[in-house]
Design a protein around this motif. Structure first.
Motif, PDB file in Angstrom:
ATOM      1  N   ALA A 254       0.827  -1.209   0.000  1.00 23.85           N
ATOM      2  CA  ALA A 254       0.000   0.000   0.000  1.00 23.85           C
ATOM      3  C   ALA A 254       0.861   1.258   0.000  1.00 23.85           C
ATOM      4  O   ALA A 254       0.538   2.243  -0.681  1.00 23.85           O
ATOM      5  N   GLY A 255       1.977   1.240   0.750  1.00 23.79           N
ATOM      6  CA  GLY A 255       2.855   2.402   0.786  1.00 23.79           C
ATOM      7  C   GLY A 255       3.461   2.720  -0.571  1.00 23.79           C
ATOM      8  O   GLY A 255       3.570   3.889  -0.951  1.00 23.79           O
ATOM      9  N   PHE A 256       3.844   1.694  -1.329  1.00 21.33           N
ATOM     10  CA  PHE A 256       4.420   1.924  -2.654  1.00 21.33           C
ATOM     11  C   PHE A 256       3.351   2.282  -3.690  1.00 21.33           C
ATOM     12  O   PHE A 256       3.604   3.083  -4.598  1.00 21.33           O
ATOM     13  N   LEU A 257       2.157   1.724  -3.557  1.00 21.24           N
ATOM     14  CA  LEU A 257       1.113   1.977  -4.544  1.00 21.24           C
ATOM     15  C   LEU A 257       0.557   3.394  -4.469  1.00 21.24           C
ATOM     16  O   LEU A 257      -0.129   3.828  -5.390  1.00 21.24           O
ATOM     17  N   ILE A 263      -4.705   4.616 -10.119  1.00 19.22           N
ATOM     18  CA  ILE A 263      -4.536   3.203 -10.459  1.00 19.22           C
ATOM     19  C   ILE A 263      -3.995   2.414  -9.268  1.00 19.22           C
ATOM     20  O   ILE A 263      -4.443   1.292  -9.009  1.00 19.22           O
ATOM     21  N   GLY A 264      -3.037   2.982  -8.528  1.00 15.63           N
ATOM     22  CA  GLY A 264      -2.426   2.285  -7.410  1.00 15.63           C
ATOM     23  C   GLY A 264      -3.421   1.843  -6.345  1.00 15.63           C
ATOM     24  O   GLY A 264      -3.441   0.663  -5.960  1.00 15.63           O
ATOM     25  N   PRO A 265      -4.257   2.767  -5.843  1.00  7.61           N
ATOM     26  CA  PRO A 265      -5.250   2.340  -4.851  1.00  7.61           C
ATOM     27  C   PRO A 265      -6.205   1.264  -5.365  1.00  7.61           C
ATOM     28  O   PRO A 265      -6.583   0.358  -4.610  1.00  7.61           O
ATOM     29  N   LEU A 266      -6.584   1.342  -6.641  1.00  8.69           N
ATOM     30  CA  LEU A 266      -7.473   0.312  -7.204  1.00  8.69           C
ATOM     31  C   LEU A 266      -6.794  -1.058  -7.189  1.00  8.69           C
ATOM     32  O   LEU A 266      -7.419  -2.075  -6.860  1.00  8.69           O
ATOM     33  N   ILE A 267      -5.512  -1.090  -7.532  1.00 12.36           N
ATOM     34  CA  ILE A 267      -4.763  -2.355  -7.501  1.00 12.36           C
ATOM     35  C   ILE A 267      -4.690  -2.890  -6.075  1.00 12.36           C
ATOM     36  O   ILE A 267      -4.920  -4.072  -5.814  1.00 12.36           O
ATOM     37  N   GLY A 268      -4.362  -2.016  -5.121  1.00  9.21           N
ATOM     38  CA  GLY A 268      -4.258  -2.431  -3.728  1.00  9.21           C
ATOM     39  C   GLY A 268      -5.575  -2.946  -3.180  1.00  9.21           C
ATOM     40  O   GLY A 268      -5.620  -3.983  -2.493  1.00  9.21           O
ATOM     41  N   ILE A 269      -6.662  -2.236  -3.473  1.00 11.68           N
ATOM     42  CA  ILE A 269      -7.985  -2.665  -2.996  1.00 11.68           C
ATOM     43  C   ILE A 269      -8.357  -4.014  -3.598  1.00 11.68           C
ATOM     44  O   ILE A 269      -8.889  -4.901  -2.908  1.00 11.68           O
ATOM     45  N   PRO A 317      -6.131  16.854 -12.419  1.00  9.95           N
ATOM     46  CA  PRO A 317      -6.325  15.395 -12.475  1.00  9.95           C
ATOM     47  C   PRO A 317      -6.209  14.824 -13.886  1.00  9.95           C
ATOM     48  O   PRO A 317      -5.692  13.715 -14.063  1.00  9.95           O
ATOM     49  N   VAL A 318      -6.679  15.575 -14.884  1.00  6.14           N
ATOM     50  CA  VAL A 318      -6.589  15.091 -16.266  1.00  6.14           C
ATOM     51  C   VAL A 318      -5.126  14.984 -16.691  1.00  6.14           C
ATOM     52  O   VAL A 318      -4.706  13.999 -17.315  1.00  6.14           O
ATOM     53  N   VAL A 319      -4.326  15.993 -16.335  1.00 10.55           N
ATOM     54  CA  VAL A 319      -2.895  15.977 -16.665  1.00 10.55           C
ATOM     55  C   VAL A 319      -2.207  14.818 -15.946  1.00 10.55           C
ATOM     56  O   VAL A 319      -1.351  14.133 -16.534  1.00 10.55           O
ATOM     57  N   ILE A 320      -2.565  14.582 -14.680  1.00 11.93           N
ATOM     58  CA  ILE A 320      -1.965  13.482 -13.918  1.00 11.93           C
ATOM     59  C   ILE A 320      -2.228  12.151 -14.613  1.00 11.93           C
ATOM     60  O   ILE A 320      -1.311  11.332 -14.794  1.00 11.93           O
ATOM     61  N   PHE A 321      -3.485  11.926 -15.003  1.00 10.72           N
ATOM     62  CA  PHE A 321      -3.833  10.641 -15.614  1.00 10.72           C
ATOM     63  C   PHE A 321      -3.129  10.463 -16.958  1.00 10.72           C
ATOM     64  O   PHE A 321      -2.579   9.385 -17.242  1.00 10.72           O
ATOM     65  N   TRP A 331       8.133   3.789 -20.125  1.00 10.05           N
ATOM     66  CA  TRP A 331       9.115   3.110 -19.278  1.00 10.05           C
ATOM     67  C   TRP A 331       8.546   1.954 -18.476  1.00 10.05           C
ATOM     68  O   TRP A 331       9.219   1.429 -17.599  1.00 10.05           O
ATOM     69  N   GLY A 332       7.322   1.563 -18.723  1.00  7.00           N
ATOM     70  CA  GLY A 332       6.745   0.420 -18.017  1.00  7.00           C
ATOM     71  C   GLY A 332       6.295   0.769 -16.604  1.00  7.00           C
ATOM     72  O   GLY A 332       5.967   1.916 -16.294  1.00  7.00           O
ATOM     73  N   ILE A 333       6.300  -0.243 -15.718  1.00  5.08           N
ATOM     74  CA  ILE A 333       5.788  -0.079 -14.360  1.00  5.08           C
ATOM     75  C   ILE A 333       6.599   0.966 -13.588  1.00  5.08           C
ATOM     76  O   ILE A 333       6.042   1.823 -12.889  1.00  5.08           O
ATOM     77  N   LEU A 334       7.926   0.904 -13.711  1.00  6.89           N
ATOM     78  CA  LEU A 334       8.765   1.865 -13.007  1.00  6.89           C
ATOM     79  C   LEU A 334       8.510   3.286 -13.490  1.00  6.89           C
ATOM     80  O   LEU A 334       8.520   4.237 -12.697  1.00  6.89           O
ATOM     81  N   GLY A 335       8.265   3.441 -14.788  1.00  2.00           N
ATOM     82  CA  GLY A 335       7.924   4.762 -15.319  1.00  2.00           C
ATOM     83  C   GLY A 335       6.619   5.282 -14.750  1.00  2.00           C
ATOM     84  O   GLY A 335       6.492   6.475 -14.446  1.00  2.00           O
ATOM     85  N   ALA A 336       5.626   4.389 -14.590  1.00  5.91           N
ATOM     86  CA  ALA A 336       4.351   4.799 -13.995  1.00  5.91           C
ATOM     87  C   ALA A 336       4.528   5.209 -12.541  1.00  5.91           C
ATOM     88  O   ALA A 336       3.891   6.163 -12.074  1.00  5.91           O
TER      89      ALA A 336
END
Length: 365
Positions: A254-257, A263-269, A317-321, A331-336
């Motif tokens: 959870a700390g890394f996500l 996207i991170g919180p959705l994956i964690g949940i 938020p649009v720019v973030i997404f 760059w894949g997962i690390l890039g995200a």
């Protein structure tokens, strides 16, 4: 006189006609430069990624090295001490969590079977739909010649894991070596940059801007790291209190996500819901795990982070997404994972460099 006026009018007309041509040429050159820049970022990602990560960690750890320098520890020794602590903590965490993580990965096929048994009441409607789809496919294939199927055997998972491990070790080694030199160099790059400008007011301006950008960047990264740490601790404690196995693993996850907005919180949940589904029998306890995660995520994202960091760090938020999707593709997962910190640092640069101020305004909420 009439001839001179005519010549002036013709010259003005020619100047107006050539101006759009010059502007178009300038825009085209800028566009080609941007394309070449991102092309280089994509194909040189194996080289640029360790450098980017080292630069971010340099902003995060430089205040620690400066604090050690104040107590008479030289920068070379301070940088080495900080890296030893960082590597020791990361190594301990990997050793502590690799066992539970590998256990859950190995249990994945069995877990899927358990999920299938628990949701068996959904099977009959789905089987009817699947049967209807298969019938339609069979009718569509009637009269068609069967094409030979070519089976492509993928390489073994062991080879893939070993290859990935080697790449991680090589990139991590490059990153930590570069990080050490960045931390140990101190203000070397600023001093070199100052020497390029002879005027005193220009030197003062460069030092002021550099210090402000470095201060705000370090403050942001340090604050986010602390918030994410407490977010991970809160999730881990919450999972422990309801009886979830390997609560430390879910807290670290959870700390890394948190670095992955939306996207991170959705994956964690989703992950804690699946684990709860496999662990508990009652629906109430199953739903308790994602509920705790959602409540903590809302508190962290909507109350704690905006209150601590302030409004100037709020982004569109649009720019973030869009930024997240772009760097995930590049760059894949690390890039995200690095996308949001890079976007925030870029906004800090835009807010403190006058020609880039319109871009900073566009990126803000």
């Amino acid at each position: 006189m009439e001839k001179q006026e005519t010549d002036k009018m013709n010259a003005a007309t020619d100047s107006q006609e050539s101006k759009p041509h010059i502007e178009f040429k300038s825009i085209a050159l800028k566009g080609l430069f941007i394309i070449a820049f991102f092309y280089t970022l994509y194909f040189a990602r194996d080289l640029i990624l360790p450098f980017t990560l080292a630069l971010l960690l340099n902003f995060l750890l430089r205040p620690v090295v400066r604090a050690l320098k104040k107590i008479k520890i030289p920068e070379l020794a301070g940088a080495a001490l900080v890296l030893i602590v960082l590597l020791g903590s990361a190594g301990y965490g990997v050793i502590k969590l690799s066992g539970p993580a590998a256990e859950w990965i190995n249990k994945a096929p069995e877990s899927l079977q358990q999920i299938e048994l628990k949701v068996g009441f959904f099977r009959k409607p789905l089987e009817r739909v699947n049967h209807a789809v298969e019938e339609l496919k069979r009718i569509a294939r009637m009269g068609a010649e069967e094409k030979p199927e070519v089976e492509v055997k993928s390489s073994g998972i062991t080879d893939a894991v070993l290859t990935g491990t080697r790449e991680v070790i090589v990139k991590s080694s490059v990153m930590f070596i570069l990080l050490y030199f960045l931390l140990a160099s101190g203000d070397l790059f600023i001093r070199k940059l100052i020497k390029l400008y002879p005027k005193l007011h220009k030197k003062k301006q460069i030092v002021k801007t550099t210090r402000e950008v470095e201060h705000h960047t370090s403050r942001y990264l340090y604050t986010v790291a602390v918030i994410n740490f407490f977010m991970g601790v809160s999730v881990g404690v919450g999972m422990y209190l309801i009886g979830m196995p390997n609560s430390l693993l879910w807290g670290v996850m959870a700390g890394f996500l948190v670095f992955l907005p939306y996207i991170g919180p959705l994956i964690g949940i989703a992950i804690v819901t699946i684990v709860a589904f496999l662990t508990f029998a009652s629906i109430g306890r199953i739903l308790l795990a994602p509920t705790i995660y959602i409540v903590l995520e809302v508190i962290q994202g909507q109350i704690v982070t905006p209150m601590v960091l302030g409004l100037r760090f709020t982004l569109n938020p649009v720019v973030i997404f869009m930024w997240l999707i772009f760097w995930g593709w590049m760059w894949g997962i690390l890039g995200a994972i690095l996308a949001f910190p890079m976007l925030t640092i870029f906004k800090i640069l835009c807010d403190h460099i006058q020609p880039l101020a319109p871009i900073g305004e566009f990126l803000g909420r």
